[in-house]
Design a protein around this motif. Structure first.
Motif, PDB file in Angstrom:
ATOM      1  N   ARG A   8      -5.680  16.480   8.795  1.00 31.57           N
ATOM      2  CA  ARG A   8      -5.529  15.492   9.870  1.00 31.57           C
ATOM      3  C   ARG A   8      -5.555  14.072   9.320  1.00 31.57           C
ATOM      4  NH1 ARG A   8      -9.479  19.351  12.627  1.00 31.57           N
ATOM      5  NH2 ARG A   8      -8.086  20.747  13.781  1.00 31.57           N
ATOM      6  N   LEU A   9      -6.393  13.841   8.331  1.00 29.94           N
ATOM      7  CA  LEU A   9      -6.435  12.513   7.710  1.00 29.94           C
ATOM      8  C   LEU A   9      -5.205  12.286   6.835  1.00 29.94           C
ATOM      9  CD1 LEU A   9     -10.224  12.368   6.773  1.00 29.94           C
ATOM     10  CD2 LEU A   9      -9.058  11.075   8.564  1.00 29.94           C
ATOM     11  N   LEU A  10      -4.731  13.351   6.210  1.00 29.48           N
ATOM     12  CA  LEU A  10      -3.512  13.277   5.410  1.00 29.48           C
ATOM     13  C   LEU A  10      -2.331  12.836   6.269  1.00 29.48           C
ATOM     14  CD1 LEU A  10      -2.583  13.985   2.469  1.00 29.48           C
ATOM     15  CD2 LEU A  10      -1.912  16.213   3.368  1.00 29.48           C
ATOM     16  N   ALA A  11      -2.304  13.308   7.504  1.00 33.12           N
ATOM     17  CA  ALA A  11      -1.206  12.979   8.421  1.00 33.12           C
ATOM     18  C   ALA A  11      -1.163  11.500   8.771  1.00 33.12           C
ATOM     19  CB  ALA A  11      -1.323  13.811   9.697  1.00 33.12           C
ATOM     20  N   THR A  12      -2.277  10.805   8.611  1.00 24.32           N
ATOM     21  CA  THR A  12      -2.296   9.368   8.901  1.00 24.32           C
ATOM     22  C   THR A  12      -1.863   8.541   7.691  1.00 24.32           C
ATOM     23  OG1 THR A  12      -4.603   9.005   8.210  1.00 24.32           O
ATOM     24  CG2 THR A  12      -4.230   9.758  10.482  1.00 24.32           C
ATOM     25  N   GLY A  13      -1.585   9.215   6.564  1.00 21.64           N
ATOM     26  CA  GLY A  13      -1.102   8.517   5.385  1.00 21.64           C
ATOM     27  C   GLY A  13      -2.182   8.035   4.443  1.00 21.64           C
ATOM     28  N   LEU A  14      -3.424   8.470   4.654  1.00 20.28           N
ATOM     29  CA  LEU A  14      -4.513   8.028   3.788  1.00 20.28           C
ATOM     30  C   LEU A  14      -4.391   8.617   2.381  1.00 20.28           C
ATOM     31  CD1 LEU A  14      -7.683   8.260   6.078  1.00 20.28           C
ATOM     32  CD2 LEU A  14      -6.306   6.244   5.544  1.00 20.28           C
ATOM     33  N   SER A  15      -4.862   7.882   1.404  1.00 20.56           N
ATOM     34  CA  SER A  15      -4.901   8.362   0.026  1.00 20.56           C
ATOM     35  C   SER A  15      -6.056   9.346  -0.138  1.00 20.56           C
ATOM     36  CB  SER A  15      -5.106   7.189  -0.930  1.00 20.56           C
ATOM     37  OG  SER A  15      -6.397   6.625  -0.739  1.00 20.56           O
ATOM     38  N   ASN A  16      -6.081  10.032  -1.279  1.00 21.32           N
ATOM     39  CA  ASN A  16      -7.192  10.953  -1.555  1.00 21.32           C
ATOM     40  C   ASN A  16      -8.532  10.230  -1.537  1.00 21.32           C
ATOM     41  OD1 ASN A  16      -5.371  13.006  -1.839  1.00 21.32           O
ATOM     42  ND2 ASN A  16      -5.523  13.165  -4.056  1.00 21.32           N
ATOM     43  N   SER A  17      -8.561   9.029  -2.118  1.00 24.62           N
ATOM     44  CA  SER A  17      -9.814   8.269  -2.148  1.00 24.62           C
ATOM     45  C   SER A  17     -10.274   7.900  -0.744  1.00 24.62           C
ATOM     46  CB  SER A  17      -9.642   6.999  -2.986  1.00 24.62           C
ATOM     47  OG  SER A  17      -9.382   7.320  -4.333  1.00 24.62           O
ATOM     48  N   ALA A  60       3.069   8.248   2.647  1.00 25.58           N
ATOM     49  CA  ALA A  60       2.776   6.917   3.182  1.00 25.58           C
ATOM     50  C   ALA A  60       3.613   6.670   4.424  1.00 25.58           C
ATOM     51  CB  ALA A  60       3.071   5.846   2.130  1.00 25.58           C
ATOM     52  N   PHE A  61       2.955   6.706   5.560  1.00 28.25           N
ATOM     53  CA  PHE A  61       3.612   6.420   6.828  1.00 28.25           C
ATOM     54  C   PHE A  61       2.844   5.308   7.531  1.00 28.25           C
ATOM     55  CE2 PHE A  61       4.553  10.772   5.789  1.00 28.25           C
ATOM     56  CZ  PHE A  61       5.886  10.914   6.102  1.00 28.25           C
ATOM     57  N   ASP A  62       3.568   4.352   8.115  1.00 27.45           N
ATOM     58  CA  ASP A  62       2.847   3.384   8.928  1.00 27.45           C
ATOM     59  C   ASP A  62       2.383   4.096  10.198  1.00 27.45           C
ATOM     60  OD1 ASP A  62       5.012   3.412  10.727  1.00 27.45           O
ATOM     61  OD2 ASP A  62       5.887   1.583   9.919  1.00 27.45           O
ATOM     62  N   ALA A  63       1.538   3.456  10.968  1.00 28.07           N
ATOM     63  CA  ALA A  63       0.903   4.125  12.107  1.00 28.07           C
ATOM     64  C   ALA A  63       1.934   4.668  13.089  1.00 28.07           C
ATOM     65  CB  ALA A  63      -0.043   3.156  12.813  1.00 28.07           C
ATOM     66  N   ARG A  64       2.984   3.896  13.352  1.00 30.05           N
ATOM     67  CA  ARG A  64       3.982   4.342  14.322  1.00 30.05           C
ATOM     68  C   ARG A  64       4.793   5.519  13.808  1.00 30.05           C
ATOM     69  NH1 ARG A  64       6.844  -1.237  15.030  1.00 30.05           N
ATOM     70  NH2 ARG A  64       6.262  -1.227  12.838  1.00 30.05           N
ATOM     71  N   SER A  65       5.135   5.504  12.518  1.00 25.84           N
ATOM     72  CA  SER A  65       5.905   6.607  11.945  1.00 25.84           C
ATOM     73  C   SER A  65       5.085   7.887  11.907  1.00 25.84           C
ATOM     74  CB  SER A  65       6.380   6.244  10.538  1.00 25.84           C
ATOM     75  OG  SER A  65       7.218   5.115  10.569  1.00 25.84           O
ATOM     76  N   ALA A  66       3.806   7.764  11.568  1.00 20.13           N
ATOM     77  CA  ALA A  66       2.935   8.938  11.547  1.00 20.13           C
ATOM     78  C   ALA A  66       2.830   9.540  12.941  1.00 20.13           C
ATOM     79  CB  ALA A  66       1.555   8.553  11.038  1.00 20.13           C
ATOM     80  N   ARG A  79       0.835  -1.207   0.000  1.00 17.24           N
ATOM     81  CA  ARG A  79       0.000   0.000   0.000  1.00 17.24           C
ATOM     82  C   ARG A  79       0.867   1.254   0.000  1.00 17.24           C
ATOM     83  NH1 ARG A  79      -1.423   4.077   2.782  1.00 17.24           N
ATOM     84  NH2 ARG A  79       0.007   3.494   4.458  1.00 17.24           N
ATOM     85  N   ALA A  80       1.930   1.240   0.806  1.00 13.62           N
ATOM     86  CA  ALA A  80       2.821   2.399   0.893  1.00 13.62           C
ATOM     87  C   ALA A  80       3.528   2.647  -0.436  1.00 13.62           C
ATOM     88  CB  ALA A  80       3.837   2.184   2.011  1.00 13.62           C
ATOM     89  N   ILE A  81       3.994   1.590  -1.076  1.00 15.60           N
ATOM     90  CA  ILE A  81       4.678   1.730  -2.366  1.00 15.60           C
ATOM     91  C   ILE A  81       3.735   2.326  -3.399  1.00 15.60           C
ATOM     92  CG2 ILE A  81       5.649   0.423  -4.306  1.00 15.60           C
ATOM     93  CD1 ILE A  81       6.858  -1.483  -2.201  1.00 15.60           C
ATOM     94  N   ARG A  82       2.523   1.814  -3.453  1.00  9.05           N
ATOM     95  CA  ARG A  82       1.558   2.341  -4.427  1.00  9.05           C
ATOM     96  C   ARG A  82       1.222   3.801  -4.144  1.00  9.05           C
ATOM     97  NH1 ARG A  82      -1.827  -3.210  -4.051  1.00  9.05           N
ATOM     98  NH2 ARG A  82      -0.838  -4.319  -5.789  1.00  9.05           N
ATOM     99  N   ALA A  83       1.160   4.151  -2.871  1.00 10.26           N
ATOM    100  CA  ALA A  83       0.848   5.536  -2.505  1.00 10.26           C
ATOM    101  C   ALA A  83       1.944   6.493  -2.961  1.00 10.26           C
ATOM    102  CB  ALA A  83       0.640   5.643  -0.995  1.00 10.26           C
ATOM    103  N   VAL A  84       3.209   6.171  -2.661  1.00  2.43           N
ATOM    104  CA  VAL A  84       4.283   7.089  -3.057  1.00  2.43           C
ATOM    105  C   VAL A  84       4.430   7.131  -4.577  1.00  2.43           C
ATOM    106  CG1 VAL A  84       5.521   6.828  -0.870  1.00  2.43           C
ATOM    107  CG2 VAL A  84       6.139   5.374  -2.800  1.00  2.43           C
ATOM    108  N   ALA A  85       4.103   6.033  -5.253  1.00  8.86           N
ATOM    109  CA  ALA A  85       4.144   6.025  -6.714  1.00  8.86           C
ATOM    110  C   ALA A  85       3.115   7.005  -7.282  1.00  8.86           C
ATOM    111  CB  ALA A  85       3.893   4.620  -7.246  1.00  8.86           C
ATOM    112  N   ARG A  86       2.010   7.206  -6.561  1.00  4.71           N
ATOM    113  CA  ARG A  86       0.974   8.154  -6.992  1.00  4.71           C
ATOM    114  C   ARG A  86       1.284   9.588  -6.569  1.00  4.71           C
ATOM    115  NH1 ARG A  86      -2.494   3.998  -4.867  1.00  4.71           N
ATOM    116  NH2 ARG A  86      -2.723   5.276  -2.975  1.00  4.71           N
TER     117      ARG A  86
END
Length: 210
Positions: free
Chosen positions: A159-168, A127-133, A116-123
């Motif tokens: 705030r949602l962006l900070a959790t690493g969520l995609s636009n969708s 992309a941060f896992d919960a602990r990194s965020a 999921r993280a790889i696909r996110a940064v490709a877009r």
């Protein structure tokens, strides 16, 4: 197809990552590098969509991957840089963002989250896992960004962006379209003076907005 360059000084780990990632129909490992020099030369030749890199690339330093990240960001600004490391340190997460990383995940992350993280940064997303965020949010303090410069909706998106969520995913949470989310993200970045989503999160945290 998303081309991925693996940057890690451990051959066994690179082989394991290749095996896992190439099970995905849209991901392809196009090259591997074991050192900073190899990584920069390979990136210049292949220009992959994503570079998955460790922070420790030699016995002499635990963080020489940061310099590689910074150099790759300068030479290939559209490349998605994702840190995959054993180190979960608040300062390192922030330093990686400053160096141009769009994401930061720890090596014990599960396969689904890594993909999921790889696909996110490709877009072009963060992309941060919960602990990194959480580390980013905890480590950022101080002032500099006024809360009233952002609308209520922009703060919600931020705030949602900070959790690493995609636009969708953000759109689903807020019951708005991904296109509308993209519009809000653009406004947030403009108001905060950020050039990347991860940088916007950093500046917002520094200003106490998240």
């Amino acid at each position: 197809m998303t081309g991925i360059m693996l940057v890690d000084d451990h051959a066994i780990l690179r082989q394991g990552l290749r095996s896992v990632l190439e099970r995905e129909p849209d991901l392809q490992v196009v090259g591997e590098a074991a050192s900073a020099r190899e990584a920069l030369a390979l990136a210049d030749r292949l220009v992959p969509e994503v570079a998955l890199l460790d922070l420790k690339l030699s016995a002499g330093s635990d963080h020489d991957g940061l310099a590689v990240c910074r150099a790759l960001s300068a030479r290939h600004p559209t490349m998605g840089l994702l840190v995959l490391t054993t180190f979960l340190d608040e300062r390192l997460v922030v330093d990686a963002v400053h160096a141009g990383a769009r994401g930061y995940v720890v090596k014990d992350v599960d396969t689904t989250e890594l993909v999921r993280a790889i696909r996110a940064v490709a877009r072009g997303e963060s992309a941060f896992d919960a602990r990194s965020a959480s580390a980013v949010v905890r480590s950022l303090n101080g002032t500099g960004v006024r809360e009233d410069s952002l609308s209520e909706r922009e703060l919600e998106v931020l705030r949602l962006l900070a959790t690493g969520l995609s636009n969708s995913a953000i759109g689903s949470e807020l019951f708005i379209s991904a296109t509308t989310v993209k519009f809000h993200v653009s406004n947030i970045m403009r108001k905060l003076g950020a050039t990347r989503r991860a940088e916007a999160v950093h500046l917002a945290g520094k200003g106490g907005l998240i």
